[in-house]
Design a protein around this motif. Sequence first.
Motif, mmCIF file in Angstrom:
data_model
loop_
_atom_site.group_PDB
_atom_site.id
_atom_site.type_symbol
_atom_site.label_atom_id
_atom_site.label_comp_id
_atom_site.label_asym_id
_atom_site.label_seq_id
_atom_site.Cartn_x
_atom_site.Cartn_y
_atom_site.Cartn_z
ATOM 1 N N GLU A 91 0.830 -1.205 0.000
ATOM 2 C CA GLU A 91 0.000 0.000 0.000
ATOM 3 C C GLU A 91 0.864 1.254 0.000
ATOM 4 O O GLU A 91 0.579 2.220 -0.735
ATOM 5 C CB GLU A 91 -0.909 -0.020 1.230
ATOM 6 C CG GLU A 91 -1.856 1.168 1.319
ATOM 7 C CD GLU A 91 -2.874 1.206 0.180
ATOM 8 O OE1 GLU A 91 -3.382 2.312 -0.114
ATOM 9 O OE2 GLU A 91 -3.143 0.144 -0.401
ATOM 10 N N ASN A 92 1.916 1.272 0.789
ATOM 11 C CA ASN A 92 2.816 2.432 0.807
ATOM 12 C C ASN A 92 3.490 2.628 -0.549
ATOM 13 O O ASN A 92 3.675 3.766 -1.009
ATOM 14 C CB ASN A 92 3.875 2.253 1.889
ATOM 15 C CG ASN A 92 3.287 2.258 3.286
ATOM 16 O OD1 ASN A 92 2.215 2.812 3.510
ATOM 17 N ND2 ASN A 92 3.973 1.626 4.226
ATOM 18 N N LEU A 93 3.846 1.522 -1.179
ATOM 19 C CA LEU A 93 4.489 1.614 -2.485
ATOM 20 C C LEU A 93 3.523 2.154 -3.534
ATOM 21 O O LEU A 93 3.896 2.988 -4.377
ATOM 22 C CB LEU A 93 5.004 0.236 -2.890
ATOM 23 C CG LEU A 93 5.981 0.151 -4.062
ATOM 24 C CD1 LEU A 93 7.228 0.987 -3.797
ATOM 25 C CD2 LEU A 93 6.371 -1.295 -4.304
ATOM 26 N N MET A 94 2.266 1.724 -3.467
ATOM 27 C CA MET A 94 1.272 2.220 -4.423
ATOM 28 C C MET A 94 0.996 3.703 -4.210
ATOM 29 O O MET A 94 0.860 4.468 -5.180
ATOM 30 C CB MET A 94 -0.013 1.411 -4.287
ATOM 31 C CG MET A 94 -1.139 1.877 -5.203
ATOM 32 S SD MET A 94 -0.721 1.790 -6.980
ATOM 33 C CE MET A 94 -0.787 0.013 -7.237
ATOM 34 N N GLN A 95 0.906 4.152 -2.969
ATOM 35 C CA GLN A 95 0.686 5.569 -2.704
ATOM 36 C C GLN A 95 1.849 6.418 -3.212
ATOM 37 O O GLN A 95 1.645 7.471 -3.821
ATOM 38 C CB GLN A 95 0.474 5.787 -1.204
ATOM 39 C CG GLN A 95 -0.827 5.217 -0.663
ATOM 40 C CD GLN A 95 -0.993 5.470 0.819
ATOM 41 O OE1 GLN A 95 -0.146 6.099 1.461
ATOM 42 N NE2 GLN A 95 -2.084 4.974 1.392
ATOM 43 N N ALA A 96 3.073 5.956 -2.976
ATOM 44 C CA ALA A 96 4.233 6.701 -3.474
ATOM 45 C C ALA A 96 4.264 6.720 -4.993
ATOM 46 O O ALA A 96 4.656 7.721 -5.611
ATOM 47 C CB ALA A 96 5.519 6.085 -2.916
#
Length: 233
Positions: A91-96
């Motif tokens: 999820e953090n990777l997708m947001q970034a």
Amino acid sequence: RELLARRYGEAFRGAIGSAEHLPYAGLRWGDREAVRVAKLLPLCGQLKELELQQNDISNKGANALAQNLSQCPELERLCLWGNCMDAEAQENLMQAWLMAGKPAPGLELGDQRKPVPHVEIVTTSSGLATGGGGPASPKTLGSPKRDTGTPGRSPAASRRTPDELAALQMAELGARQAAFEARLHVAINRISSTLSEVSDAVGPTPLSPIAHSSRAASPTASLAPRSSGASGF
């Protein structure tokens, strides 16, 4: 040595800066390699596709990549399926990825797997038959130790010895070394092709002033036409 290191650094930055596709799939890379790739992203000015699928990258490597995605403006596709990231890291990777202004379909996460546990080989003087400080199996307690050099024995008939496990680790290290050498050869070929393209674009090297002055001052160069013309006299 300093000059060689500087030249190599310039060639490496030129090669990595002009690369549009970096395929690093299936190399069993972990978080350490992912962090190094993340540090190189600001230098990849033309990179459009980065393939890191089927490796051993977990949350630490994913977070490092997420922090530098915005510094690689041309990146459109990042493939990370088949690694060891949990839902929060994904999820953090997708947001970034989205905050960097990149297309959502370009981030390929797919199915992730559980992290591979670290295997540590512990050898003792007592050997496997006595348990080596750990719980012994019923077969080991009730039967004498078999000779490991008996021909025709099936590998599945008993546990692997420390020597066999060490041999497997050496084979794994050899495979990683071969993969590294292959990537190094690819990088060298790219640098050579880039240098040849630059040489073709620049054209032939002009005549140096020293060679030009020596040619103009040479008496044979000035007398050669006269001697050929005076032969008929």
